[in-house]
Each structure stands twice: as C-alpha cells, then as structure tokens.
Design an enzyme around this catalytic site. Structure first.
Site, PDB file in Angstrom:
ATOM      1  NE  ARG A   2       2.478  -5.608  11.001  1.00 21.48           N
ATOM      2  CZ  ARG A   2       3.267  -5.050  10.083  1.00 21.48           C
ATOM      3  NH1 ARG A   2       4.456  -5.548   9.845  1.00 21.48           N
ATOM      4  NH2 ARG A   2       2.859  -4.008   9.388  1.00 21.48           N
TER       5      ARG A   2
ATOM      6  NE  ARG B  61      -5.020   1.460  12.138  1.00 23.91           N
ATOM      7  CZ  ARG B  61      -3.937   1.152  11.455  1.00 23.91           C
ATOM      8  NH1 ARG B  61      -3.756  -0.053  10.997  1.00 23.91           N
ATOM      9  NH2 ARG B  61      -3.015   2.058  11.217  1.00 23.91           N
TER      10      ARG B  61
ATOM     11  NE  ARG C 274      12.037  -3.500  10.272  1.00 24.90           N
ATOM     12  CZ  ARG C 274      11.195  -3.116   9.328  1.00 24.90           C
ATOM     13  NH1 ARG C 274      11.632  -2.713   8.163  1.00 24.90           N
ATOM     14  NH2 ARG C 274       9.889  -3.127   9.532  1.00 24.90           N
TER      15      ARG C 274
ATOM     16  CE  LYS D 203      -2.510  -0.595   3.716  1.00 27.59           C
ATOM     17  NZ  LYS D 203      -1.890  -1.825   4.238  1.00 27.59           N
TER      18      LYS D 203
ATOM     19  NE  ARG E  80      10.067  -6.258   4.544  1.00 31.29           N
ATOM     20  CZ  ARG E  80       8.950  -5.544   4.500  1.00 31.29           C
ATOM     21  NH1 ARG E  80       8.557  -4.976   3.376  1.00 31.29           N
ATOM     22  NH2 ARG E  80       8.215  -5.361   5.585  1.00 31.29           N
TER      23      ARG E  80
END
Length: 218
Positions: free
Chosen positions: A167, A88, A156, A13, A123
């Site tokens: 999440r 949200r 991370r 996004k 990542r």
C-alpha cells in the site's frame, strides 16, 4: 475551510479528519462515500458510476470530478469541506483545478514509512468485540489474548507487513507526487493555489491535532 488532507495509509488521517470536521463544522468527503451516496440516490452521475462499477471497471477521473462538483454544491458544504483520499492522482488534481474547485489548504500529515509499518503491522484485534491492541503501544495483559474474554487476537490481512508495504508503494507512486504538485503550485502562484502545510504525524493524537490547528490558523 476547504481542505485536502494528504498522508500515507496509516498516517492517522481518519482520526484528524474527524476532529477537524467537528472543529470547523464541515463534512468529510471521501470518494468512496460519495460514490455510494450518488449510486444510492440514483442521480444520473450515480447511475453512470454504478454501471461502470458493476462491469468491474474503474470510475474515470471525469466522472469523479463531476461527482465532486455535485457534492460540494450541496448546502452542507457551504461552510467548506474536507477531502479525504481525494485527489489521489495528479490528473485528478489537474481536473479539479481546471473545474475551478476553490481550496484553502492542503495539509500533509507526514509519518516516516518505517513508523507506519511498525504502527500498522503491530495491530491486533479481537474480532467478536472489535477491541484493538498494539503489541508495542497498547499490548494486551497476556500476549496474543483479549483482556476481557481471553480469546486469541488476530492480525488483519490489511495490517500484515507485506500488505502495508504494498500500500505504501502504491501511495509513493500515485499519491505522493501530489505533495510536490501542491507545494510547487503554492510557491509559483500563491494567490490562486491553496496554502500548503506539512505537519509531523508522530506523537500523541492531541499533539498532532494541535499541530494541525496551528498550521491551519497560520
């Protein structure tokens, strides 16, 4: 162009929001930025929000909606705006509808959860420079090492698989229902509701941008 961008964490996004804002000459509004700006400006709503946040509480939907109304009344929002990460929840969407906030489009960037988990958990970054890699899509020359300094790369906490899954669970429970909310509203009352568009978030950044522009021109 008054637009809501929906999609799971890691759906891309942020990248598309930056492009769409440049293309249409509109500001990107996230609730976090908006709260920080109101607190910094010391507006009555900002002071109210600051007191809630300092006490460790969650800022209420009413307060958020009032902040949104205050923000979109500013001159830079005259050509429109892009909401990122807002609303949200269904109550926030309902409150926005009740407040008469007019929207043109709701654009959903759809990426299967297994692709998001692969995208985010792969990542790796070099903390000192901010350079980022991906073990599959953009690997370093030597595994686990920064191309320039040879220093070790780190994953991370936000990108660890269990964190990403958590999440996505929160997104499924709280935000995913907005997709149904807006698509059903558009089907029931097309004159009042924003147009609902869904595009695939798989492929290159340029391909996704082209899909987004086609959806918004349709």
């Amino acid at each position: 162009m008054r637009l809501i961008l929906l999609g799971a964490p890691g759906a891309g996004k942020g990248t598309q929001a930056a492009f769409l804002c440049r293309k249409y000459g509109i500001p990107q509004i996230s609730t976090g930025d908006m709260l920080r700006a109101a607190v910094k400006a010391g507006t009555p709503l900002g002071l109210q929000a600051k007191a809630v946040m300092e006490s460790g509480g969650l800022v209420s939907d009413d307060l958020i909606i009032n902040l949104v109304k205050e923000r979109i009344a500013q001159p830079d929002c005259a050509p429109g705006f892009l909401f990122d990460g807002f609303p949200r929840t269904i109550p926030q969407a309902e409150a926005m509808k009740a407040a008469g906030v007019k929207l043109d489009y709701v654009l959903e960037i759809d990426v299967p959860f297994d692709a998001i988990i692969e995208r985010m958990s792969g990542r790796r970054s070099h903390p000192a420079s901010g350079r980022t890699y991906h073990i599959k899509f953009n690997p370093p020359i030597a595994a686990g090492k920064d191309d320039i300094t040879g220093e070790p790369l780190v994953q991370r906490d936000d990108d660890k698989e269990e964190t990403v899954k958590k999440r996505l669970d929160v997104y499924s429970a709280q935000t995913r229902p907005l997709v149904d909310y807006y698509s059903q509203w558009a089907a029931k009352d097309p004159a009042a509701a924003p147009k609902y568009r869904k595009i695939s978030g798989l492929g290159s950044v340029d391909e996704i941008t082209q899909r987004a522009l086609q959806a918004l021109d349709a």
